[in-house]
Structures are given as C-alpha cells and as structure tokens.
Design a protein around this motif. Structure first.
Motif, PDB file in Angstrom:
ATOM      1  N   LEU A 154       0.891  -1.378  -0.084  1.00 18.35           N
ATOM      2  CA  LEU A 154      -0.061  -0.027  -0.109  1.00 18.35           C
ATOM      3  C   LEU A 154       1.046   1.418  -0.082  1.00 18.35           C
ATOM      4  N   ARG A 155       1.917   1.272   0.694  1.00 26.61           N
ATOM      5  CA  ARG A 155       2.832   2.389   0.762  1.00 26.61           C
ATOM      6  C   ARG A 155       3.848   2.479  -0.222  1.00 26.61           C
ATOM      7  N   GLY A 156       3.975   1.405  -1.187  1.00 27.48           N
ATOM      8  CA  GLY A 156       4.923   1.614  -2.187  1.00 27.48           C
ATOM      9  C   GLY A 156       6.269   1.322  -1.547  1.00 27.48           C
ATOM     10  N   LYS A 157       6.559   0.188  -1.325  1.00 18.08           N
ATOM     11  CA  LYS A 157       8.038  -0.019  -0.686  1.00 18.08           C
ATOM     12  C   LYS A 157       9.193   0.171  -1.813  1.00 18.08           C
ATOM     13  N   TYR A 158       8.907  -0.245  -2.824  1.00 17.95           N
ATOM     14  CA  TYR A 158       9.985  -0.120  -4.052  1.00 17.95           C
ATOM     15  C   TYR A 158       9.436   1.037  -5.045  1.00 17.95           C
ATOM     16  N   SER A 159       8.789   2.040  -4.562  1.00 20.46           N
ATOM     17  CA  SER A 159       8.266   2.983  -5.735  1.00 20.46           C
ATOM     18  C   SER A 159       9.590   4.005  -5.540  1.00 20.46           C
ATOM     19  N   LYS A 160       9.977   4.517  -6.797  1.00 22.05           N
ATOM     20  CA  LYS A 160      11.047   5.550  -6.988  1.00 22.05           C
ATOM     21  C   LYS A 160      10.624   6.924  -6.331  1.00 22.05           C
ATOM     22  N   PHE A 161       9.413   7.062  -5.935  1.00 21.83           N
ATOM     23  CA  PHE A 161       9.123   8.448  -5.479  1.00 21.83           C
ATOM     24  C   PHE A 161       9.222   8.535  -3.615  1.00 21.83           C
ATOM     25  N   ARG A 162       9.590   7.312  -3.357  1.00 17.58           N
ATOM     26  CA  ARG A 162       9.517   7.135  -1.780  1.00 17.58           C
ATOM     27  C   ARG A 162      10.689   7.650  -1.325  1.00 17.58           C
ATOM     28  N   ASP A 163      10.564   8.710  -0.454  1.00 16.99           N
ATOM     29  CA  ASP A 163      11.659   9.597   0.495  1.00 16.99           C
ATOM     30  C   ASP A 163      11.872   8.976   1.896  1.00 16.99           C
ATOM     31  N   ARG A 164      10.931   8.110   2.180  1.00 20.49           N
ATOM     32  CA  ARG A 164      11.143   7.507   3.705  1.00 20.49           C
ATOM     33  C   ARG A 164      11.231   6.100   3.831  1.00 20.49           C
ATOM     34  N   HIS A 165      12.483   5.541   4.362  1.00 23.90           N
ATOM     35  CA  HIS A 165      12.783   4.136   3.945  1.00 23.90           C
ATOM     36  C   HIS A 165      13.099   3.549   5.507  1.00 23.90           C
ATOM     37  N   ASP A 166      12.885   2.030   5.637  1.00 23.28           N
ATOM     38  CA  ASP A 166      13.068   1.603   6.818  1.00 23.28           C
ATOM     39  C   ASP A 166      14.666   1.527   7.305  1.00 23.28           C
ATOM     40  N   ARG A 167      14.927   1.203   8.376  1.00 25.33           N
ATOM     41  CA  ARG A 167      16.257   1.197   8.959  1.00 25.33           C
ATOM     42  C   ARG A 167      17.218   0.371   8.514  1.00 25.33           C
ATOM     43  N   GLU A 168      16.738  -0.815   8.066  1.00 27.47           N
ATOM     44  CA  GLU A 168      17.459  -2.050   7.697  1.00 27.47           C
ATOM     45  C   GLU A 168      17.794  -1.659   6.006  1.00 27.47           C
ATOM     46  N   TYR A 169      16.867  -1.010   5.402  1.00 27.63           N
ATOM     47  CA  TYR A 169      17.027  -0.605   4.005  1.00 27.63           C
ATOM     48  C   TYR A 169      18.250   0.683   3.890  1.00 27.63           C
ATOM     49  N   ILE A 170      18.267   1.413   5.033  1.00 29.94           N
ATOM     50  CA  ILE A 170      19.149   2.617   4.926  1.00 29.94           C
ATOM     51  C   ILE A 170      20.697   2.310   5.434  1.00 29.94           C
ATOM     52  N   GLU A 171      20.613   1.183   6.382  1.00 30.40           N
ATOM     53  CA  GLU A 171      21.866   0.510   6.920  1.00 30.40           C
ATOM     54  C   GLU A 171      22.560  -0.123   5.642  1.00 30.40           C
ATOM     55  N   GLN A 172      21.670  -0.928   4.789  1.00 32.74           N
ATOM     56  CA  GLN A 172      22.237  -1.669   3.762  1.00 32.74           C
ATOM     57  C   GLN A 172      22.974  -0.647   2.640  1.00 32.74           C
ATOM     58  N   LYS A 173      22.193   0.332   2.324  1.00 31.62           N
ATOM     59  CA  LYS A 173      22.850   1.266   1.353  1.00 31.62           C
ATOM     60  C   LYS A 173      24.018   2.061   1.927  1.00 31.62           C
ATOM     61  N   MET A 174      24.012   2.239   3.203  1.00 27.52           N
ATOM     62  CA  MET A 174      25.159   2.787   3.706  1.00 27.52           C
ATOM     63  C   MET A 174      26.422   1.877   3.601  1.00 27.52           C
ATOM     64  N   ARG A 175      26.126   0.679   3.898  1.00 29.93           N
ATOM     65  CA  ARG A 175      27.372  -0.404   3.765  1.00 29.93           C
ATOM     66  C   ARG A 175      27.644  -0.411   2.231  1.00 29.93           C
ATOM     67  N   GLU A 176      26.749  -0.334   1.430  1.00 29.40           N
ATOM     68  CA  GLU A 176      27.159  -0.273  -0.050  1.00 29.40           C
ATOM     69  C   GLU A 176      28.003   0.997  -0.162  1.00 29.40           C
TER      70      GLU A 176
END
Length: 390
Positions: free
Chosen positions: A260-282
């Motif tokens: 419903l909230r579009g987890k994989y949408s390109k317009f999304r500007d709020r992300h989960d903590r796990e997703y942010i940590e993964q991108k920071m590691r990358e």
C-alpha cells in the motif's frame, strides 16, 4: 544512499514537469471544447429556426407543401444533436463561489426563454452551468432503444439543456420601501460573508443582496423517500459485526502494508532502517574500492594539474603585466582568442617542473614513453615576446 535520494528527486521533478505539461494540454483542450460547443449551439439554433419556418410554410401551402423527407419521423431526426453534444464543456478555472443551488428561482437573460423565471433543477459546477425546469428546452436525438417507451415513435425528445452561469440571475422577494409589500427582484450582485467549513471539509457561506441588508437563504433540501425492495440488504444484516480484532495477530498483514505504501517506489523518500543501513554499507564498500584502486603516476599528475587549476582560478587575479602579455600574444597570433595548449604539453611541463623541484619519487626514462608523446607541436607553445620599442 546518495544515489537513492538523487533518483527520488529526479523522479519528483520529472513528474512535476509531466503534470505541468498535462495541465496545459487539458486547459487547451477545454478551450477548444468551449469554442466547438459555441459553434454547435449556433448551428442548432439555426436548425430549429429553419424547422419552424418550414412548418409555417407547410401550414400555409397546405396540400401544395413540398415533400421534405420520407415521413415525419425522418424529417424530425434529420439533424438533431445528441445529449452528449449539447453538454457544455468543462471550464478552464472553476468558480470559487457558486451562489446558485438546486431549488433557487432564477431568471434567464439570453436565449429563446429570455425574461422567464424558473426553478433550478440541476447544478453542474464542472461546466459552470445550471438546468432550469421547463426552460431552455431543445429537441434531442434519443437512441433507437428509447423509441416507443413513452407510447410514441418520435426519434427525439424535448429536454432541458444547460444554461451558463452568467446567463441567469437569482430572483428573491424584497420588501418595497414605499408600500411595504414583498415583490420579486432580480439580484444583480451577491455578497458573500461568513465563509466556513464543516467537519467533512465542505465549505458553506451566507448570501446577501449587495448594498442591502437582505439575506438570501439557501433552499431546503427535500429528502427523497425510499422504498424497500426484495433485492435490498436489510439494516440488521448490514450492521451485524462480522470481524472482531484480537491481540494475537495484526489486523493487516505486513506485506499488504508494504504494497500500500509503495516500498519499492522511486518516489519514496522515507525508508526502513534496515534498507538505509544496507545502502550505507554499499556506499562504504564503494569508497573503499576507490581508495584501494591503483593510482598511476600519470593519474597523479592529472590530479595535481586539476587541483592547481582550481587553486589558481580561486586566487589568481589579472594584473597589468598579465593583460599586456595576453595582448601581445593575441596580436602576434592574429586571432582574437588565445589558443589553448595541448594536454600532452601540459603533462610534459609538469614532469619537468617536478624534476626541477626534486621530483615526486618517479622519473620515467625517455625510452619508456612513446616518441609521439614527447613531440610538442610548434603552434602550441606561444612565441617569445618581442622587446618593446625604445
């Protein structure tokens, strides 16, 4: 993570530009529809006048009247417009305050029913128009399956057409100052006050006759009477409670919330903590790979050249001597612009400068470099300045 943020910003900006283009196209389409409707209405009025004149002529001539069609039905359905064609197009900018409601008494200012008073039957805010009961009636072509439903075989029926908002005026009883008797008056201008919103966000206001203290009340809405049918759901069945939430499981599965909230949408500007940590590691891994990359002496020289350019561009100022030297060079080369030195010449000059300053730990042998890299074109180096005249 920076790429994700940049992608979101680009997606939002592109969506805003696309929305602006679509809005401009919609406005242009509405204007075109309005002009087409005006021309259609003019043609329809001419057609009605023509039919009336033909009927008058047939009555006058009697048996000598010309045959204008196969039968009366064919003659009526010759050029009748449909209901969709007679509908007004949507307005470009909706009216902020629509001061006419269903049940109000209005007078027509234009058309065949000019100066007649009627009750508003329908209000259309999108087209900025109203329908008055029994006024502005035109014959409309009906579909074939409508024929015979009302007991007749006519291919058309009379129907109230929309009237623009600017072609009607409210009619309200006003007390005569001389006699004290109420009489109907045409309201030329309506004053608005006490604009408010209810709990549902619907906006309401109070109507007044301008330059007077007379309030125009809103017409009371008549609730329609409904009758229960066999196919209707009973109230006791509709109000029966069929779901009881518990604390053992959430009312909505987690996967449904992500959809419903579009987890994989390109317009999304709020992300989960796990997703942010993964991108920071990358990002950290990418930076580490860049640091571990082998840097050749040529890459180091180019990096220093770029750094020196940036520093010179920030601190260096054009003095009189520099401007004089530039002028002499431009006059000798007979071109209004100073030719830029080739990149190879810059690299060789940097190598020579580093060798004269003590070097930077690397001194390539002449045999290791290709011979073409050491060739400096004569046109790239500026000629020596000539001595000023004594």
């Amino acid at each position: 993570m920076e790429r994700i943020i940049r992608r979101t910003l680009l997606a939002k900006s592109s969506a805003a530009r696309r929305y602006a283009r679509e809005s401009a196209a919609k406005i242009a389409h509405k204007r075109l529809r309005r002009s087409q409707y005006d021309s259609l209405l003019r043609d329809h009025k001419k057609y009605v006048q023509k039919i009336r004149s033909e009927l008058i002529e047939d009555v006058k001539r009697g048996p000598l009247a010309p045959i204008r069609g196969k039968d009366n039905k064919d003659r009526i359905a010759r050029d009748l417009p449909t209901a969709d064609a007679m509908r007004l197009p949507d307005v470009v900018e909706p009216r902020k305050f629509f001061n006419i409601a269903v049940g109000d008494r209005v007078v027509l200012l234009n058309g065949k029913d000019r100066n007649k008073v009627g009750v508003v039957k329908e209000v259309d805010v999108d087209t900025d128009s109203v329908k008055v009961q029994g006024l502005n009636v035109y014959p409309i072509r009906t579909p074939e399956y409508f024929e015979g439903l009302d007991g007749g075989d006519a291919p058309g029926m009379d129907q109230e057409c929309n009237i623009p908002y600017t072609d009607v005026r409210l009619v309200h009883p006003v007390e005569d100052p001389k006699t004290g008797i109420l009489r109907d008056a045409i309201v030329k201008k309506v004053k608005i006050s006490d604009v408010r919103k209810d709990v549902h966000g619907k906006r309401t206001w109070t109507r007044w006759i301008a330059f007077t203290g007379t309030e125009i009340p809103w017409p009371k809405k008549v609730e329609p009477e409904y009758q229960d049918e066999q196919c209707d759901t009973k109230r006791m069945d509709a109000e029966e409670r069929t779901y009881v939430p518990t604390l053992l499981k959430p009312p909505i599965p987690e996967g449904v919330i992500d959809e419903l909230r579009g987890k994989y949408s390109k317009f999304r500007d709020r992300h989960d903590r796990e997703y942010i940590e993964q991108k920071m590691r990358e990002d950290e891994e990418e930076k580490a790979m860049k640091k571990a990359r082998v840097v050749t002496p040529l890459m180091d020289i180019n990096r220093k050249i770029r750094r020196d350019k940036i520093e010179k561009g920030k601190t260096q100022k054009l003095t009189g001597d520099i401007l004089e030297q530039l002028g002499r060079t431009m006059a000798q080369s007979e071109t209004p612009f100073l030719k830029e030195r080739s990149k190879r010449a810059k690299i060789l000059e940097e190598i020579q400068r580093q060798e004269q300053a003590g070097g930077f730990g690397f001194r390539p042998a002449l045999g290791q470099l290709p011979s073409r890299n050491l060739e400096v074109p004569s046109s790239s180096s500026p000629p020596p300045p000539s001595a000023p005249p004594s």
